[in-house]
Structures are given as C-alpha cells and as structure tokens.
Write an enzyme that holds these catalytic residues in place. Sequence first.
Site, PDB file in Angstrom:
ATOM      1  N   ALA A  33       0.891  -1.196   0.328  1.00 53.60           N
ATOM      2  CA  ALA A  33      -0.289   0.118   0.064  1.00 53.60           C
ATOM      3  C   ALA A  33       0.789   1.208  -0.043  1.00 53.60           C
ATOM      4  CB  ALA A  33      -0.604   0.092   1.519  1.00 53.60           C
ATOM      5  N   HIS A  38       7.416   5.251   1.730  1.00 52.01           N
ATOM      6  CA  HIS A  38       8.076   4.113   0.834  1.00 52.01           C
ATOM      7  C   HIS A  38       9.117   4.847  -0.251  1.00 52.01           C
ATOM      8  CE1 HIS A  38       3.952   2.160   3.223  1.00 52.01           C
ATOM      9  NE2 HIS A  38       4.820   1.697   3.373  1.00 52.01           N
ATOM     10  N   ASP A 151       8.447   5.472  11.553  1.00 49.94           N
ATOM     11  CA  ASP A 151       8.558   4.240  12.982  1.00 49.94           C
ATOM     12  C   ASP A 151      10.111   3.934  13.848  1.00 49.94           C
ATOM     13  OD1 ASP A 151       6.348   2.472  12.175  1.00 49.94           O
ATOM     14  OD2 ASP A 151       7.155   3.147   9.737  1.00 49.94           O
TER      15      ASP A 151
HETATM   16  P1  AMP Z   1       5.587  -0.140   6.772  1.00 47.84           P
HETATM   17  O1  AMP Z   1       5.558  -0.436   5.086  1.00 47.84           O
HETATM   18  O2  AMP Z   1       4.387   0.465   7.064  1.00 47.84           O
HETATM   19  O3  AMP Z   1       5.626  -1.281   7.043  1.00 47.84           O
HETATM   20  O4  AMP Z   1       6.619   0.724   5.939  1.00 47.84           O
HETATM   21  C1  AMP Z   1       7.659   0.417   5.740  1.00 47.84           C
HETATM   22  C2  AMP Z   1       8.839   0.949   5.805  1.00 47.84           C
HETATM   23  O5  AMP Z   1       8.481   2.263   5.318  1.00 47.84           O
HETATM   24  C3  AMP Z   1       9.244   1.256   7.024  1.00 47.84           C
HETATM   25  O6  AMP Z   1      10.692   1.349   7.629  1.00 47.84           O
HETATM   26  C4  AMP Z   1       8.560   2.045   7.760  1.00 47.84           C
HETATM   27  O7  AMP Z   1      10.097   3.444   8.490  1.00 47.84           O
HETATM   28  C5  AMP Z   1       8.652   3.731   5.975  1.00 47.84           C
HETATM   29  N1  AMP Z   1       8.067   4.358   6.258  1.00 47.84           N
HETATM   30  C6  AMP Z   1       6.414   4.241   6.139  1.00 47.84           C
HETATM   31  N2  AMP Z   1       5.435   6.120   6.273  1.00 47.84           N
HETATM   32  C7  AMP Z   1       6.800   6.523   6.075  1.00 47.84           C
HETATM   33  C8  AMP Z   1       6.996   8.219   5.847  1.00 47.84           C
HETATM   34  N3  AMP Z   1       5.874   8.287   5.951  1.00 47.84           N
HETATM   35  N4  AMP Z   1       8.337   8.757   5.840  1.00 47.84           N
HETATM   36  C9  AMP Z   1       9.530   7.394   6.065  1.00 47.84           C
HETATM   37  N5  AMP Z   1       9.452   6.247   5.935  1.00 47.84           N
HETATM   38  C10 AMP Z   1       8.611   5.974   6.074  1.00 47.84           C
END
Ligand code: AMP
Length: 279
Positions: A33, A38, A151
């Site tokens: 998503a 990302h 995160d």
């Molecule tokens: P997730 O798909 O939510 O597990 O996130 C995957 C990676 O993208 C993780 O390392 C998150 O910290 C990073 N991430 C998610 N949202 C953001 C954002 N708004 N800014 C920077 N990195 C992000």
Amino acid sequence: MTEIIQTVADLRSKVRAWRAAGQKIGVVPTMGALHEGHLSLARRARAECDRVITTIFVNPKQFNNPDDLKKYPRTLEADAVLLSGVPVDVVFAPGVEEVYPDGFITTVSVGGVSEPLEGRMRPGHFDGVATVVTKLFGMTEADRGYFGQKDWQQLQVVLRLVRDLNLPVEVVGCETIREADGLAMSSRNVRLTPEGRAVAGVLYAAVTVAAEEIRAGQSDRMAIREAAEKLRAAGFERVEYIELRDAETLMPSDDPRRPRRMLAAAWLDGVRLIDNIPV
Ligand code: AMP
C-alpha cells in the site's frame, strides 16, 4: 512494470548473480500500500546501491490486532507500477507460507529497546518485526537496508538487532515524509474518515509545539499534558502515549545532553496513528 518475485529460490538465483558481479544490493522492506514515504526510501536506495529490492509482505507475526491485519490495505499491482517509476530492480512479494512454512518455530526477540511504548501497547509486535527483518536480510543478502524514521522505535530495534547479531547489513534511517498538514504518511491513513483526516494533522502540530516548549525550558510534563489536551479537543478518541525518551534506548531521559525524541501514539476514527520528532 517491475518484476514481481514470489519465492526465495527465484530471488536467490537473481541475487547470487548480482553478488557474483560485485554489485551492492539495497533492500526496502515494506508491507505494501505504497505511498511517498516508501518511495522516498526506494529512491534513496536507488541512488546509493547498484540493485534495489523492495519487499512487500504483510507480516502476520507483527500484528497484535487481528482486525488490523484483516483491514490492512493490499494493492500489489498498483505498488509494482509505482516502484517501476523509481525504478527498483525487483519486487519481492512472498506468500505467508513462503516466509513461514510448516514447522517454522524461530523467534528473534530484541530486549530493552523493544519493551517500552509500542512494545508495551502492542505485545509481540517487535518480535514479529525482528523475526521478519532478519529473514528478509537473509533472503535478499542485502548490503544495506532502508527504514523510515516514521517508525522510530522500529528503526532503533533494527539497529540493535544488526549490531547484536553481527548481521552484515548497513541500516539507513530516512526522514519522515508528511502530508501538507504535517500528518506522517502511512498506509493506514486511507482508513480515516474525511472528518478524521481533516484533524489528523493535529498530532504532528501538537508534538511540535510541545517539543518547542521543552526546548524553551518548559517542564516536560506540562508540555506533554497540553499536547494530549489538544488531541482530545480535536476529536482523537484516545491518547495512548506522548513521551520524551532517549532517542536510542527509548528509556525515560532527563539528560538534555543526550539526543532525545518525543514519540506519540493516538487513536482517531478507530485508526491508530503514531508520530515522533527530535527534541
Ligand atoms: P510499512 O509498510 O508501514 O511497514 O513501512 C515500510 C517502511 O517505510 C518502514 O521502514 C517505515 O518506517 C517506512 N515509512 C512508512 N511511512 C513513512 C513515511 N511517512 N516517511 C518515511 N518512511 C516511512
């Protein structure tokens, strides 16, 4: 569209050829998503590595709430299209049985930094994260892993994990990407109602003001209490925590010489939002 690989065997044969050619591999682990947050990680990996793998795996082991797992958005085709714009070399999107086949029994558990805040509110969450990240590093044989500061605690857990287990991966922490009103981008934001979305930026605004007040000499407690009041007044149902912590250990910190971080989690519209900023 970027090639989507679903098995470890197929990924392995690709990665082996890259490594034999002396190429540096970057991995961007995600749950899909995809949004600009990302993509910013993937672009950074693209700029710094010869080969970039984005992994898309909604990891059941890191969901402490079954309803959250069920409702988590899944948009693989659209994600692969977005990633072809970076571009990344491969999307690795394994099924649950590929990652956790019958008989899988190992858990990677990081102590200390995993325990407070998210660890306390979401029991088992960081064990799930540490286990899957260790596996993804093993599967991709990456030289560098890219993680978001969004995160923050997770980033510290991964840094600790890599140090403690001598994993041959360099962890790169990347800036949080925000919407125009300051809301940190998140795959869960699409679950907000229009009314919720309209006030969600208050989370970032409130912690930003609190951090400024603390820097200006106000007591932590007062500044944090005001921030929590603002969230409730804006319509947040529940403030789980707003805390000023040591940026690395995530333990309570009143030593202003150490880097500190303000971290917050709050519920709006039945959606759990998190954010964090340096103090
Ligand atoms: P997730 O798909 O939510 O597990 O996130 C995957 C990676 O993208 C993780 O390392 C998150 O910290 C990073 N991430 C998610 N949202 C953001 C954002 N708004 N800014 C920077 N990195 C992000």
